[in-house]
Design an enzyme around this catalytic site. Structure first.
Site, PDB file in Angstrom:
ATOM      1  N   GLY A  18       9.452   9.013  -9.820  1.00 47.03           N
ATOM      2  CA  GLY A  18      10.083   7.854 -10.451  1.00 47.03           C
ATOM      3  C   GLY A  18       9.593   6.548  -9.829  1.00 47.03           C
ATOM      4  O   GLY A  18       8.454   6.431  -9.408  1.00 47.03           O
ATOM      5  N   SER A  19      10.486   5.580  -9.738  1.00 49.79           N
ATOM      6  CA  SER A  19      10.071   4.215  -9.400  1.00 49.79           C
ATOM      7  C   SER A  19       9.454   4.047  -8.026  1.00 49.79           C
ATOM      8  O   SER A  19       8.877   2.999  -7.751  1.00 49.79           O
ATOM      9  CB  SER A  19      11.264   3.270  -9.525  1.00 49.79           C
ATOM     10  OG  SER A  19      11.882   3.475 -10.764  1.00 49.79           O
ATOM     11  N   THR A  20       9.569   5.031  -7.150  1.00 49.63           N
ATOM     12  CA  THR A  20       8.949   4.868  -5.836  1.00 49.63           C
ATOM     13  C   THR A  20       7.429   4.788  -5.953  1.00 49.63           C
ATOM     14  O   THR A  20       6.747   4.426  -4.999  1.00 49.63           O
ATOM     15  CB  THR A  20       9.306   6.028  -4.879  1.00 49.63           C
ATOM     16  OG1 THR A  20       9.226   7.259  -5.587  1.00 49.63           O
ATOM     17  CG2 THR A  20      10.709   5.877  -4.334  1.00 49.63           C
ATOM     18  N   MET A  21       6.888   5.115  -7.101  1.00 49.74           N
ATOM     19  CA  MET A  21       5.445   5.017  -7.318  1.00 49.74           C
ATOM     20  C   MET A  21       5.002   3.622  -7.756  1.00 49.74           C
ATOM     21  O   MET A  21       3.815   3.313  -7.697  1.00 49.74           O
ATOM     22  CB  MET A  21       5.001   5.998  -8.412  1.00 49.74           C
ATOM     23  CG  MET A  21       4.999   7.406  -7.951  1.00 49.74           C
ATOM     24  SD  MET A  21       4.022   7.597  -6.449  1.00 49.74           S
ATOM     25  CE  MET A  21       3.055   8.983  -6.884  1.00 49.74           C
ATOM     26  N   LYS A  22       5.955   2.827  -8.204  1.00 48.55           N
ATOM     27  CA  LYS A  22       5.548   1.509  -8.738  1.00 48.55           C
ATOM     28  C   LYS A  22       4.754   0.665  -7.753  1.00 48.55           C
ATOM     29  O   LYS A  22       3.777   0.021  -8.134  1.00 48.55           O
ATOM     30  CB  LYS A  22       6.782   0.733  -9.216  1.00 48.55           C
ATOM     31  CG  LYS A  22       7.340   1.244 -10.528  1.00 48.55           C
ATOM     32  CD  LYS A  22       8.603   0.507 -10.927  1.00 48.55           C
ATOM     33  CE  LYS A  22       9.164   1.096 -12.209  1.00 48.55           C
ATOM     34  NZ  LYS A  22      10.613   0.889 -12.335  1.00 48.55           N
TER      35      LYS A  22
END
Lengths: 577, 98
Positions: free
Chosen positions: A297-301
């Site tokens: 999820g957003s931890t990759m942004k």
């Protein structure tokens, strides 16, 4: 017939053929010669045989045992140690126990009498009655002096920390061989090698002389882990509390030293007690931080943003339009939790906008993105030596459709392990490079730092991550008094049966102090079902508790004023999923 | 001449007997050595058991429980922590954490 004296017997007058005498003489002499020859042979030419037989009367070859090495933490606290115990074995045909004696023995060993009788009636020559009993109990069994019941020396492995470090340490099987965790990964160094020597024993059984050392024993080496017991305990306790409060299914937490890649803590729940493994469910054994993958999820942004910054496609203040809150690519639609309007790249990270991330990603080619993910370590196993380690899933770039490239920007369509994620965040905690992880305490600086982004880019993204943790970002609950913190939340739907279900994985990865990062903490909570499911609500508080405790334990200097925080729930931004 | 042979014979017997004596004493000392080495190994084992006992008594869970329940201790609040400026400290010890 009258009796005849011997000397006048008519039989004597018969002449025997002379060859019969000579034959008998020859045979007798031949027999003697054989004996003399054999004797000469045995005592002269090949006297080894008799020599060996003679020596066998008083020489013995004895085994020298080697204990398995201990596992200690970085401060020298013992985490795993072998102690000698005895095992009771029997030769069933030698055993002659009366029913009363059998009952006594079964009671002493705390065994069912039927079990005991079945073992003692077995067909085999050798049967274990009870393995690994404590030494005081063993001496009571020995004192009984029953026929056919014997004791054997064995070693039993004890883990003082119990379930707190179960997944990291693993355990050994019956032959004292490692089966899981560090016990398996470092089995070679931990096991010793048995030695043997030949000695002369006297009548009483004392060893009186050393004849030769056949093989020198090699004691098992102690392993010094990079683990810090205090930080580990804190990680375990915080994780446990969060999973209970959020009624979650499972969770994992990893603490890494940003300077040299040492793994300071590794906790998973559910867990088990390695000292008593009689009833274990499979779920308890899973070393989730290393063996379970999830869509981050957003931890990759931040990785997407960093790549775009590095390639010069955007600057940190480049405006990205995220209205009307939905973006259609091909046949699919991406949406944000709120309509954020016009955002800078920094704000896309701070407010965790999916549309913003997707637009940034689409300014690059799939090959560029794939290359970055690959070099950051996603898609390949970490090869720490733990059994069951997986590499997660990073599909080859040529198979990516535009919608897939867009979703990968915010961490869907790619699966990673918690440890991979924590390791990859080194790029932001350090100045754009990654050092290899280490399970053991490092005395020298780590070899080979691998650069992924430029130092300038890393620092810019670090600033964005610091914004994400402040009011106006998605994770104000990750703040700690006295330290500047940076990090990113992640809230991802879980996939069940090929479609996204209403179950979530809440995660948070962050580091502190932001002015000079020392520790990286990554938390993952699986299926929180007590109402809250956003990473900022579920995982960020765990991060705060563990990080503040760890920084204090390690005596790391503060870099912000020490005052109590006031966190306003209404100011928290909900991220897109 | 005969007396010389007798003397030699006696010397030979004496050498033989003293060889036996030395061997016997050497073996007795060796038995003592083995006993000491066994004692060393037993002490090693006991040390291991004591370490195990110490780790169990000093486990973090137990200490925390005692601190909270019996001693009524709590972790300090941010307002209660005073941070010392590292610059004011005496020359920091070389290497290691402090």
């Amino acid at each position: 017939m009258r009796a005849v004296g011997f000397s006048r017997s008519p039989l004597l007058s018969q002449r025997l053929p002379p060859w019969r005498q000579r034959l008998v003489l020859a045979l007798l002499l031949g027999g003697f010669a054989l004996l003399v020859g054999r004797s000469l042979y045995l005592q002269g030419i090949n006297n080894e045989f008799l020599g060996d037989k003679g020596r066998a009367r008083y020489e013995r070859v004895i085994e020298i045992s080697a204990t398995r090495g201990r596992i200690v933490d970085r401060h020298g606290d013992v985490l795993a140690i072998s102690t000698p115990v005895k095992s009771v074995w029997a030769i069933p045909e030698d055993v002659k126990l009366t029913p009363a004696q059998s009952r006594d023995l079964a009671q002493l060993l705390e065994m069912d009498i039927r079990d005991l009788n079945r073992k003692l009636a077995s067909e085999h020559d050798f049967v274990f009655v009870k393995r690994q009993i404590p030494p005081d109990l063993a001496s009571r069994v020995a004192a009984l002096k029953y026929d056919g019941i014997h004791l054997q020396n064995e070693y039993r492995r004890y883990y003082p920390a119990g379930e707190v470090m179960a997944h990291m340490l693993g355990f050994t099987g019956t032959e004292d061989k490692g089966q899981e965790g560090i016990e398996l990964a470092f089995n070679e160094q931990l096991s010793g090698h048995l030695g043997s020597r030949r000695v002369i024993k006297d009548r009483r059984g004392n060893i009186v002389e050393d004849v030769e050392s056949i093989q020198a024993p090699q004691e098992g080496k102690d392993i010094v882990l990079a683990l810090d017991s205090k930080v580990q305990y804190l990680a375990y306790a915080s994780l446990k509390k969060s999973i209970t409060d959020n009624k979650a299914k499972a969770g994992g937490l990893v603490v890494i030293d940003a300077r040299n890649g040492e793994i300071l803590a590794l906790a998973n729940l559910p867990t088990y007690n390695p000292n008593n493994r009689t009833r274990l469910a499979g779920a308890q054994l899973r070393n989730r931080a290393l063996t379970d993958t999830f869509e981050p999820g957003s931890t990759m942004k931040p990785f997407t943003a960093a790549l775009a910054l590095d390639k010069g496609k955007v600057r940190f203040d480049t405006p990205i339009q995220t209205s009307p809150g939905k973006l259609t690519i091909g046949t699919a639609t991406i949406s944000d939790a709120h309509v954020h309007g016009l955002l800078t790249v920094a704000q896309v990270i701070q407010k965790s906008s999916n549309i913003g991330a997707a637009k940034i990603a689409l300014s690059m080619t799939p090959a560029e993105m794939w290359d970055m993910f690959d070099r950051a370590g996603f898609g390949s196993p970490l090869k720490l030596g733990f059994p069951g380690e997986v590499g997660g899933r990073l599909r080859p770039a040529k198979h990516w459709k535009p919608i897939e490239q867009a979703t990968m920007a915010y961490g869907h369509g790619i699966s990673v392990t918690l440890m991979q994620l924590a390791r990859a965040y080194q790029v932001f905690a350090r100045d754009g490079d990654i050092v290899p992880l280490s399970l053991t305490k490092l005395d020298n600086p780590p070899p080979g730092a691998q650069p992924i982004f430029s130092a300038q880019t890393a620092r810019e993204v670090r600033a964005m991550l610091e914004m994400a943790v402040q009011p106006g970002g998605t994770a104000p609950k990750a703040q700690i008094p006295g330290y500047r913190v940076a990090g990113k939340t992640g809230t991802a739907h879980k996939i069940e049966g090929g479609a996204y279900a209403n179950k979530y994985v809440s995660s948070f990865v962050g580091f502190a102090p932001a002015s000079d990062p020392r520790l990286i903490v990554a938390v993952m909570i699986d299926e929180p079902s007590a109402g809250k499911h956003y990473g900022g609500d579920v995982a960020a508080p765990v991060f705060a508790e563990v990080m503040s405790g760890a920084l204090r334990t390690l005596g790391i200097a503060t870099d912000a004023p020490l005052k109590p925080l006031q966190i306003n729930d209404a100011e928290t931004i909900r991220e897109g999923m | 001449m005969a007396r010389f042979n007798l003397v030699l014979l006696l010397v030979a017997v004496f050498c033989g007997l003293s060889a036996v004596n030395s061997n016997h004493r050497a073996r007795k000392l060796f038995i003592e050595l083995e006993a000491e080495q066994k004692r060393m190994r037993d002490l090693d084992v006991e040390w291991g058991q004591l370490q195990l006992e110490q780790s169990t008594w000093a486990s973090h869970a137990r200490i925390e429980k005692i601190a909270r329940d019996k001693l009524g201790m709590k972790p300090p609040m941010p307002g209660q922590i005073i941070s010392m400026d590292h610059g004011l400290a005496a020359p920091a010890p070389a290497g290691g954490k402090h």
